[in-house]
Design a protein around this motif. Structure first.
Motif, PDB file in Angstrom:
ATOM      1  N   GLU A 162       0.857  -1.185   0.000  1.00  0.00           N
ATOM      2  CA  GLU A 162       0.000   0.000   0.000  1.00  0.00           C
ATOM      3  C   GLU A 162       0.900   1.244   0.000  1.00  0.00           C
ATOM      4  N   GLU A 163       1.002   1.908  -1.127  1.00  0.00           N
ATOM      5  CA  GLU A 163       1.949   3.035  -1.289  1.00  0.00           C
ATOM      6  C   GLU A 163       1.683   4.139  -0.281  1.00  0.00           C
ATOM      7  N   SER A 164       0.438   4.307   0.125  1.00  0.00           N
ATOM      8  CA  SER A 164       0.106   5.377   1.066  1.00  0.00           C
ATOM      9  C   SER A 164       0.737   5.164   2.441  1.00  0.00           C
ATOM     10  N   LEU A 165       1.228   3.936   2.700  1.00  0.00           N
ATOM     11  CA  LEU A 165       1.817   3.626   4.006  1.00  0.00           C
ATOM     12  C   LEU A 165       3.340   3.694   3.992  1.00  0.00           C
ATOM     13  N   ALA A 166       3.904   4.301   2.972  1.00  0.00           N
ATOM     14  CA  ALA A 166       5.365   4.350   2.857  1.00  0.00           C
ATOM     15  C   ALA A 166       6.017   4.933   4.109  1.00  0.00           C
ATOM     16  N   GLN A 167       5.400   5.947   4.733  1.00  0.00           N
ATOM     17  CA  GLN A 167       5.972   6.575   5.926  1.00  0.00           C
ATOM     18  C   GLN A 167       5.336   6.086   7.224  1.00  0.00           C
ATOM     19  N   ASN A 168       4.255   5.341   7.113  1.00  0.00           N
ATOM     20  CA  ASN A 168       3.525   4.898   8.307  1.00  0.00           C
ATOM     21  C   ASN A 168       3.661   3.409   8.591  1.00  0.00           C
ATOM     22  N   GLY A 169       4.152   2.645   7.624  1.00  0.00           N
ATOM     23  CA  GLY A 169       4.152   1.189   7.757  1.00  0.00           C
ATOM     24  C   GLY A 169       5.460   0.629   8.279  1.00  0.00           C
ATOM     25  N   ILE A 170       5.346  -0.364   9.152  1.00  0.00           N
ATOM     26  CA  ILE A 170       6.497  -1.105   9.666  1.00  0.00           C
ATOM     27  C   ILE A 170       6.157  -2.589   9.620  1.00  0.00           C
ATOM     28  N   ILE A 171       6.989  -3.374   8.923  1.00  0.00           N
ATOM     29  CA  ILE A 171       6.792  -4.824   8.851  1.00  0.00           C
ATOM     30  C   ILE A 171       7.706  -5.506   9.860  1.00  0.00           C
ATOM     31  N   ILE A 172       7.171  -6.503  10.539  1.00  0.00           N
ATOM     32  CA  ILE A 172       7.932  -7.421  11.380  1.00  0.00           C
ATOM     33  C   ILE A 172       7.974  -8.750  10.649  1.00  0.00           C
ATOM     34  N   ASP A 173       9.171  -9.332  10.511  1.00  0.00           N
ATOM     35  CA  ASP A 173       9.286 -10.562   9.739  1.00  0.00           C
ATOM     36  C   ASP A 173      10.267 -11.516  10.417  1.00  0.00           C
ATOM     37  N   SER A 174      10.286 -12.766   9.947  1.00  0.00           N
ATOM     38  CA  SER A 174      11.119 -13.794  10.578  1.00  0.00           C
ATOM     39  C   SER A 174      11.278 -14.982   9.641  1.00  0.00           C
ATOM     40  N   VAL A 175      12.392 -15.702   9.799  1.00  0.00           N
ATOM     41  CA  VAL A 175      12.586 -16.940   9.045  1.00  0.00           C
ATOM     42  C   VAL A 175      12.012 -18.146   9.780  1.00  0.00           C
ATOM     43  N   SER A 176      11.605 -17.956  11.033  1.00  0.00           N
ATOM     44  CA  SER A 176      11.272 -19.084  11.906  1.00  0.00           C
ATOM     45  C   SER A 176      10.234 -20.018  11.315  1.00  0.00           C
ATOM     46  N   LYS A 177       9.115 -19.479  10.880  1.00  0.00           N
ATOM     47  CA  LYS A 177       8.016 -20.311  10.399  1.00  0.00           C
ATOM     48  C   LYS A 177       8.122 -20.552   8.899  1.00  0.00           C
ATOM     49  N   ARG A 178       8.562 -19.522   8.163  1.00  0.00           N
ATOM     50  CA  ARG A 178       8.638 -19.621   6.699  1.00  0.00           C
ATOM     51  C   ARG A 178       9.496 -20.799   6.264  1.00  0.00           C
ATOM     52  N   TYR A 179      10.642 -20.966   6.926  1.00  0.00           N
ATOM     53  CA  TYR A 179      11.571 -22.027   6.554  1.00  0.00           C
ATOM     54  C   TYR A 179      11.700 -23.105   7.628  1.00  0.00           C
ATOM     55  N   SER A 180      10.772 -23.109   8.590  1.00  0.00           N
ATOM     56  CA  SER A 180      10.845 -24.057   9.702  1.00  0.00           C
ATOM     57  C   SER A 180      12.234 -23.981  10.361  1.00  0.00           C
ATOM     58  N   MET A 181      12.639 -22.752  10.675  1.00  0.00           N
ATOM     59  CA  MET A 181      13.953 -22.495  11.257  1.00  0.00           C
ATOM     60  C   MET A 181      13.808 -21.667  12.542  1.00  0.00           C
ATOM     61  N   CYS A 182      12.941 -22.126  13.444  1.00  0.00           N
ATOM     62  CA  CYS A 182      12.674 -21.371  14.668  1.00  0.00           C
ATOM     63  C   CYS A 182      13.937 -21.136  15.490  1.00  0.00           C
ATOM     64  N   GLY A 183      14.839 -22.121  15.502  1.00  0.00           N
ATOM     65  CA  GLY A 183      16.044 -22.015  16.313  1.00  0.00           C
ATOM     66  C   GLY A 183      17.098 -21.093  15.745  1.00  0.00           C
ATOM     67  N   ALA A 184      16.933 -20.639  14.511  1.00  0.00           N
ATOM     68  CA  ALA A 184      17.908 -19.710  13.924  1.00  0.00           C
ATOM     69  C   ALA A 184      17.863 -18.362  14.633  1.00  0.00           C
ATOM     70  N   ARG A 185      16.678 -17.970  15.083  1.00  0.00           N
ATOM     71  CA  ARG A 185      16.454 -16.676  15.722  1.00  0.00           C
ATOM     72  C   ARG A 185      16.906 -15.528  14.833  1.00  0.00           C
ATOM     73  N   ILE A 186      16.401 -15.528  13.610  1.00  0.00           N
ATOM     74  CA  ILE A 186      16.669 -14.438  12.685  1.00  0.00           C
ATOM     75  C   ILE A 186      15.338 -13.869  12.188  1.00  0.00           C
ATOM     76  N   GLY A 187      15.219 -12.568  12.319  1.00  0.00           N
ATOM     77  CA  GLY A 187      14.057 -11.868  11.792  1.00  0.00           C
ATOM     78  C   GLY A 187      14.511 -10.560  11.199  1.00  0.00           C
ATOM     79  N   CYS A 188      13.561  -9.676  10.945  1.00  0.00           N
ATOM     80  CA  CYS A 188      13.938  -8.343  10.488  1.00  0.00           C
ATOM     81  C   CYS A 188      12.789  -7.370  10.716  1.00  0.00           C
ATOM     82  N   MET A 189      13.178  -6.111  10.776  1.00  0.00           N
ATOM     83  CA  MET A 189      12.232  -4.994  10.855  1.00  0.00           C
ATOM     84  C   MET A 189      12.388  -4.208   9.564  1.00  0.00           C
TER      85      MET A 189
END
Length: 396
Positions: free
Chosen positions: A221-248
């Motif tokens: 949503e382009e209107s959220l360019a200054q208002n949006g923050i995504i929280i993400d992680s590899v834990s579930k996507r790749y079944s790598m919960c023990g890696a403890r890697i995500g991103c903001m």
């Protein structure tokens, strides 16, 4: 005698993990426990990620950059672009799991005493992160009778005060499996733009959507360019919960610059885990196709079996791998403990997560549990059979 902090005393217990001592007693009593309580997938991690660590050629296990290695962030950016999310490497801070990303986000956008509005039920650790950050959660209640759909705009707007800094959603949702539509994201965008707030979206289950549904990210949503923050992680996507890697992720440069200071204070994310996570980005699409088919089959198996139990109501998840079930009991905490301490069927029992801990409103969700369908279908069928027998025997 020294005393612990008030903040520490107020930190909530995890509804997912607090029953572990009772599970350990069940093991010692030679019971088999079917774990429906925790989102630890039984799907194998991508071989390419495991090989990247075992075949590394590092001679020194050194710090990386506080925001994560540049090569890894560039590859994350490419992944986002493939998913119609216009995020560049400099919009990304690699974190120690999605948990740290949430802490960085809260620390960057809110001060002690500020408020964040969250539709509930929500991921239980949001309570803990808010307490640790000195922030108040203001809940908007969604109901199992409505399949946890987003409440009307009026329900959000009447809760906004001068202390409100953000709305936080999990999409697809933990613990409900609710998937926000494009129209709902656009509705939330209108609210945060109108009131000059942030919209924080925990999108760690982005890949897991069912019945032909498609995930719509807030940064699409382009209107959220200054208002949006995504929280993400590899834990579930790749079944790598023990890696403890995500991103903001945010396109708001001031937010990223602020979050980087928190990242610098903890030095850097783990090196080996970044190596594995970078390699995981090369995982072929067939891996996800197979996983999604498997989870959709598990969801159907679980939900249909739960619906067949008299007195049980269950939400219909459209994503992630959880559902909320409402049981014919008064207190699911007591029931969950009883399952582990006093009950078994032919030496077998189940472990569930009481759902009250996924709400911040006191007294809500007392007769609900969260169930994770991360077991194979045969185990899920047996687990629901055990639940049915247990409910027939249980006395509040």
């Amino acid at each position: 005698m020294p005393s612990v902090s008030t903040k520490g005393k107020n930190m909530p217990e995890s509804p997912i993990r607090k029953l572990v001592p009772f599970a350990e007693k069940a093991y010692k009593a030679n019971k088999t426990v079917y774990h429906l309580n925790i989102g630890q997938p039984d799907i194998k991690s991508p071989e390419i990620a495991m090989k990247a660590v075992s075949e590394h050629n590092l001679e020194i296990l050194a710090y990386t950059r506080s925001e994560g290695s540049e090569e890894y962030r560039k590859k994350i950016s490419a992944y986002y672009h493939r998913n119609n999310i216009p995020a560049e490497a400099n919009d990304i801070i690699v974190t120690t799991g999605g948990s740290e990303a949430l802490l960085f986000a809260m620390g960057s956008i809110a001060d002690v005493g500020d408020e964040i509005i969250i539709p509930e039920p929500f991921y239980a650790n949001y309570n803990g992160f808010a307490t640790a950050s000195g922030i108040s959660i203001v809940p908007v209640i969604s109901k199992i009778e409505d399949n946890f759909a987003l409440p009307p705009i009026s329900e959000f707007e009447k809760l906004i005060t001068p202390k409100t800094k953000a709305i936080l959603i999990c999409n697809p949702g933990n613990p409900t499996g609710y998937l926000y539509s494009k129209e709902e994201i656009q509705t939330l965008a209108e609210i945060v733009k109108k009131h000059d707030l942030f919209l924080v979206a925990d999108e760690v289950y982005r890949e897991f959507t069912y019945d032909g549904s498609k995930h719509y990210s807030i940064l699409e949503e382009e209107s959220l360019a200054q208002n949006g923050i995504i929280i993400d992680s590899v834990s579930k996507r790749y079944s790598m919960c023990g890696a403890r890697i995500g991103c903001m992720v945010s396109r708001n440069k001031e937010v990223i610059t602020t979050a980087l200071k928190f990242a610098q204070a903890r030095l850097s994310p783990p090196t080996f885990a970044q190596i594995a996570s970078e390699a995981a980005l090369e995982t072929p699409q067939r891996y996800f196709d197979n996983v999604i088919t498997e989870y959709q089959d598990r969801r159907n198996t679980l939900v249909n079996a739960l619906k067949a139990i008299p007195g049980v109501t269950v939400g219909e998840p459209k994503g992630a791998f959880y559902c909320i079930a409402q049981l014919p009991v008064k207190n699911s905490d007591a029931f969950a403990q009883w399952l582990l301490e006093e009950f078994d069927d032919n030496g077998e029992t189940i472990m569930v997560a009481p759902a009250a801990g996924f709400y911040s409103t006191q007294g809500v969700g007392l007769n609900q549990v969260r169930i994770a369908y991360v077991l194979n279908k045969e185990s899920l069928i047996r687990a629901v059979e055990i639940l049915k027998i247990a409910l027939e025997k249980y006395k509040d």
